[in-house]
Design an enzyme around this catalytic site. Structure first.
Site, PDB file in Angstrom:
ATOM      1  N   LYS A 183       0.848  -1.209   0.000  1.00  0.00           N
ATOM      2  CA  LYS A 183       0.000   0.000   0.000  1.00  0.00           C
ATOM      3  C   LYS A 183       0.879   1.253   0.000  1.00  0.00           C
ATOM      4  O   LYS A 183       1.588   1.527   0.967  1.00  0.00           O
ATOM      5  CB  LYS A 183      -0.904   0.051   1.237  1.00  0.00           C
ATOM      6  CG  LYS A 183      -1.931   1.185   1.098  1.00  0.00           C
ATOM      7  CD  LYS A 183      -2.563   1.605   2.392  1.00  0.00           C
ATOM      8  CE  LYS A 183      -1.839   2.693   3.113  1.00  0.00           C
ATOM      9  NZ  LYS A 183      -1.876   4.022   2.459  1.00  0.00           N
ATOM     10  N   GLU A 257      10.608   0.841   9.937  1.00  0.00           N
ATOM     11  CA  GLU A 257      11.565   1.918   9.630  1.00  0.00           C
ATOM     12  C   GLU A 257      10.838   3.214   9.932  1.00  0.00           C
ATOM     13  O   GLU A 257       9.923   3.594   9.215  1.00  0.00           O
ATOM     14  CB  GLU A 257      11.962   1.879   8.142  1.00  0.00           C
ATOM     15  CG  GLU A 257      12.619   0.595   7.688  1.00  0.00           C
ATOM     16  CD  GLU A 257      14.077   0.483   8.109  1.00  0.00           C
ATOM     17  OE1 GLU A 257      14.602   1.428   8.724  1.00  0.00           O
ATOM     18  OE2 GLU A 257      14.680  -0.567   7.832  1.00  0.00           O
ATOM     19  N   CYS A 291      13.583  10.726   6.418  1.00  0.00           N
ATOM     20  CA  CYS A 291      13.644  10.201   7.789  1.00  0.00           C
ATOM     21  C   CYS A 291      15.036  10.375   8.382  1.00  0.00           C
ATOM     22  O   CYS A 291      15.188  10.596   9.579  1.00  0.00           O
ATOM     23  CB  CYS A 291      13.252   8.741   7.792  1.00  0.00           C
ATOM     24  SG  CYS A 291      14.086   7.806   6.513  1.00  0.00           S
ATOM     25  N   GLU A 388      10.610  15.603  15.244  1.00  0.00           N
ATOM     26  CA  GLU A 388      10.861  15.533  13.810  1.00  0.00           C
ATOM     27  C   GLU A 388       9.938  16.522  13.100  1.00  0.00           C
ATOM     28  O   GLU A 388       8.721  16.442  13.230  1.00  0.00           O
ATOM     29  CB  GLU A 388      10.574  14.115  13.334  1.00  0.00           C
ATOM     30  CG  GLU A 388      10.977  13.872  11.918  1.00  0.00           C
ATOM     31  CD  GLU A 388      10.711  12.437  11.494  1.00  0.00           C
ATOM     32  OE1 GLU A 388       9.658  11.894  11.847  1.00  0.00           O
ATOM     33  OE2 GLU A 388      11.565  11.872  10.800  1.00  0.00           O
TER      34      GLU A 388
HETATM   35  P1  TAP Z   1       2.575   7.683   8.403  1.00  0.00           P
HETATM   36  O1  TAP Z   1       1.429   8.574   8.663  1.00  0.00           O
HETATM   37  O2  TAP Z   1       3.022   6.775   9.482  1.00  0.00           O
HETATM   38  O3  TAP Z   1       2.171   6.848   7.111  1.00  0.00           O
HETATM   39  C1  TAP Z   1       2.972   5.840   6.544  1.00  0.00           C
HETATM   40  C2  TAP Z   1       2.088   4.868   5.819  1.00  0.00           C
HETATM   41  O4  TAP Z   1       1.266   4.162   6.760  1.00  0.00           O
HETATM   42  C3  TAP Z   1       1.109   5.505   4.827  1.00  0.00           C
HETATM   43  O5  TAP Z   1       0.926   4.639   3.731  1.00  0.00           O
HETATM   44  C4  TAP Z   1      -0.148   5.619   5.663  1.00  0.00           C
HETATM   45  O6  TAP Z   1      -1.319   5.760   4.926  1.00  0.00           O
HETATM   46  C5  TAP Z   1      -0.104   4.310   6.423  1.00  0.00           C
HETATM   47  N1  TAP Z   1      -0.866   4.275   7.664  1.00  0.00           N
HETATM   48  C6  TAP Z   1      -1.364   5.323   8.382  1.00  0.00           C
HETATM   49  N2  TAP Z   1      -1.990   4.857   9.488  1.00  0.00           N
HETATM   50  C7  TAP Z   1      -1.875   3.502   9.479  1.00  0.00           C
HETATM   51  C8  TAP Z   1      -2.285   2.446  10.348  1.00  0.00           C
HETATM   52  N3  TAP Z   1      -2.943   2.689  11.479  1.00  0.00           N
HETATM   53  N4  TAP Z   1      -1.976   1.176  10.037  1.00  0.00           N
HETATM   54  C9  TAP Z   1      -1.277   0.896   8.921  1.00  0.00           C
HETATM   55  N5  TAP Z   1      -0.868   1.840   8.042  1.00  0.00           N
HETATM   56  C10 TAP Z   1      -1.151   3.128   8.313  1.00  0.00           C
HETATM   57  O7  TAP Z   1       3.868   8.458   7.956  1.00  0.00           O
HETATM   58  P2  TAP Z   1       3.990   9.490   6.778  1.00  0.00           P
HETATM   59  O8  TAP Z   1       3.411  10.776   7.228  1.00  0.00           O
HETATM   60  O9  TAP Z   1       3.457   8.910   5.534  1.00  0.00           O
HETATM   61  O10 TAP Z   1       5.587   9.575   6.623  1.00  0.00           O
HETATM   62  C11 TAP Z   1       6.352  10.378   7.401  1.00  0.00           C
HETATM   63  C12 TAP Z   1       7.061   9.591   8.482  1.00  0.00           C
HETATM   64  O11 TAP Z   1       7.702   8.442   7.962  1.00  0.00           O
HETATM   65  C13 TAP Z   1       8.145  10.381   9.139  1.00  0.00           C
HETATM   66  O12 TAP Z   1       8.056  10.261  10.539  1.00  0.00           O
HETATM   67  C14 TAP Z   1       9.424   9.740   8.652  1.00  0.00           C
HETATM   68  O13 TAP Z   1      10.526   9.857   9.466  1.00  0.00           O
HETATM   69  C15 TAP Z   1       9.028   8.343   8.455  1.00  0.00           C
HETATM   70  N6  TAP Z   1       9.869   7.714   7.448  1.00  0.00           N
HETATM   71  C16 TAP Z   1      10.797   6.826   7.873  1.00  0.00           C
HETATM   72  C17 TAP Z   1      11.640   6.232   6.960  1.00  0.00           C
HETATM   73  C18 TAP Z   1      12.665   5.262   7.440  1.00  0.00           C
HETATM   74  S1  TAP Z   1      13.447   4.397   6.359  1.00  0.00           S
HETATM   75  N7  TAP Z   1      12.940   5.100   8.687  1.00  0.00           N
HETATM   76  C19 TAP Z   1      11.526   6.512   5.604  1.00  0.00           C
HETATM   77  C20 TAP Z   1      10.582   7.405   5.195  1.00  0.00           C
HETATM   78  C21 TAP Z   1       9.744   8.001   6.149  1.00  0.00           C
HETATM   79  P3  TAP Z   1      -1.769   7.255   4.535  1.00  0.00           P
HETATM   80  O14 TAP Z   1      -0.857   7.658   3.461  1.00  0.00           O
HETATM   81  O15 TAP Z   1      -3.114   7.205   4.054  1.00  0.00           O
HETATM   82  O16 TAP Z   1      -1.643   8.068   5.784  1.00  0.00           O
END
Ligand code: TAP
Length: 480
Positions: A183, A257, A291, A388
């Site tokens: 997804k 991650e 990240c 962050e």
């Molecule tokens: P999240 O809100 O956590 O979303 C990540 C993914 O999870 C999206 O596809 C999201 O769908 C989905 N999701 C949301 N709620 C969920 C649930 N309860 N159960 C399962 N899946 C769910 O993060 P984001 O805003 O997309 O990304 C930013 C964050 O990711 C930052 O904190 C960043 O540091 C972290 N990040 C970490 C890494 C590594 S490698 N450590 C790499 C990239 C990003 P939706 O899109 O619909 O919300």
């Protein structure tokens, strides 16, 4: 003042065929979902790019069933050398079609084309080539003599590196012999859907890769599905913790991650012009939606004034604007929600007494934008030093001794990455040993390689992606 010149690039836009609506990719074909749909917009213009299906729990179930059937009947029966052929094919197609993918990624995500073209897409094909090479050599990866796949992997990825995160997830999973349901994030589904077409073009057996689009509820239905054997998640620490709780007590193997708040540490003997380039790349690459971004700069006091002067000068040359313009350095913020969070935390920085300075960019009238910004006079207690921000905002602190730098760098709940700038090799090794971060870059920042494992300590998650360590996450009983 840097003049903002909006330079629409219709010729590059026309190289990618964006459909007006997309179904779900299940069992090798695009199918209608059972629920509604949502719009994917371009964050630089707010124009609607496409209507995308919102997968329901029933759709998730169909996708998992397709993946299970493909695993049982086809993929688990193929020798590694056959799986490798498909992965090499995908790697070649991704290299051939990289321009098309780069344009689509920049449109849907907002990142500058020079980053999607020169960083994200090259890494995508490298990732598939690298793991294709492992598919018939799993017994030589040091993970047991005859390691077995886990089965069906449910993979959930964020919006900051959509196609790159897809490659990081799908390539090792398929090489190790698993099938997947992935997804993408709600705001950036389009390159994953184009990748589904690549799977068809590569004649990957139906059901080996399934792409389901939707919001958090779709992701939750996927990770909680009882027939998913492996959960691989990249995203926020808050959602990662919720996922860890939801799979606790099941037999699912999990890789998380999560977020970061990396220290980028500049010693007074560092080549300062090079360090300033590394500081700028460390925090402003991909608008700071990274990240492992170097979002906390620690500068040795004796060179503080010089570094700040050079940094401001360099930031004044950054061009913010149209992601499809090859000269753009800073693209759009991915969504209105993310922009609101960046603004909110930056306002907290002001209120807590740090001093804000922003690069003199002209901000376009439509779309989501935030000028590259630094805060000086930041203390460890400030929220902008602890949380962050996930945007183009750098919090700057100072230190006198290496011990103080280590203490400040490690004073965070995260532990994903760090950077060290110094001429002394012995200091690099000593710092790398003391920094509690999964990756420590020396005299560089934000460098990735498929052979090199990547992942966090503490609240940055667990498990590694990349290298042979990345295979362990998709094999039974294996720990790298
Ligand atoms: P999240 O809100 O956590 O979303 C990540 C993914 O999870 C999206 O596809 C999201 O769908 C989905 N999701 C949301 N709620 C969920 C649930 N309860 N159960 C399962 N899946 C769910 O993060 P984001 O805003 O997309 O990304 C930013 C964050 O990711 C930052 O904190 C960043 O540091 C972290 N990040 C970490 C890494 C590594 S490698 N450590 C790499 C990239 C990003 P939706 O899109 O619909 O919300």
């Amino acid at each position: 003042m840097t003049k903002f010149e909006y330079a629409p690039a219709p010729e590059s836009r026309s190289i990618v065929d964006i459909k007006s609506s997309y179904g779900l990719y299940i069992g090798g074909e695009f199918v209608d979902g059972k629920g509604g749909s949502f719009k994917s917009i371009s964050p630089s213009t707010e124009e609607v790019l496409a209507e995308v299906t919102e997968a329901t729990a029933d759709d998730v179930d169909l996708a998992v069933k397709a993946a299970r059937q493909a695993y049982d009947k086809v993929w688990s029966k193929l020798p590694g050398s056959e799986r490798a052929k498909y992965l090499y094919r995908i790697a070649r197609i991704m290299a051939e079609r990289s321009r098309e993918f780069a344009v689509l990624e920049s449109l849907d995500n907002g990142k500058p084309i020079k980053e999607s073209r020169d960083v994200d897409l090259p890494l995508v094909s490298q990732w598939f080539f690298y793991y294709a090479g492992w598919a018939d050599k799993l017994g030589h990866a040091g993970l047991g003599p005859d390691p077995k796949a886990l089965g069906v992997a449910g993979q959930v990825i964020p919006w900051n590196f959509p196609i790159m995160m897809l490659a990081w997830k799908i390539a090792p999973a398929l090489a190790a012999g698993n099938t997947v349901v992935l997804k993408p994030a709600e705001t950036t589904p389009l390159t994953a859907l184009l990748f589904a077409e690549v799977c068809q073009q590569a004649e990957l057996p139906p059901g080996v890769v399934n792409i389901i689009t939707g919001a958090g509820a779709t992701g939750q239905a996927l990770v909680e599905h009882p027939d998913v054997d492996k959960v691989a998640f990249t995203g926020s620490t808050a959602v990662g913790k919720a996922i860890a709780r939801s799979v606790a007590g099941t037999s699912k193997k999990v890789t998380l991650e999560l977020g970061g708040k990396a220290a980028n540490i500049v010693f007074d003997d560092a080549p300062l012009d090079q360090a300033v380039e590394g500081i700028v790349g460390g925090i402003f690459f991909n608008q700071g939606h990274v990240c492992c971004a170097g979002s906390r700069l620690l500068v040795q006091e004796s060179v503080y004034d010089e570094v700040i002067d050079k940094l401001k000068q360099r930031m004044s040359t950054l061009r913010l604007g149209d992601p499809l313009d090859k000269n753009t350095d800073i693209g759009a913020i991915n969504s209105a929600e993310q922009l609101a969070r960046i603004k909110e935390l930056s306002d907290v920085g002001d209120a807590e007494g740090a001093e804000r300075w922003s690069a003199p960019c002209e901000i376009p009238d439509s779309g989501f934008w935030f000028a590259p910004t630094i805060f000086t006079g930041v203390t460890q207690a400030h929220r902008i030093a602890r949380e962050e921000i996930f945007g183009p905002v750098l919090s700057i602190l100072t230190f006198r001794t290496p011990a103080e730098a280590v203490e400040k760098a490690n004073n965070t709940p995260y532990g994903l990455s760090a950077g060290v700038w110094t001429e002394k090799g012995s200091r690099i090794l000593s710092m790398a040993n003391q920094l509690r971060a999964g990756v420590v870059w020396a005299n560089t920042f934000n460098k990735f390689d498929p052979a090199s494992p990547f992942g966090g300590y503490k609240e940055s998650g667990y498990g590694r992606e990349g290298g042979r360590h990345g295979l362990a996450a998709y094999l039974q009983g294996a720990s790298a």
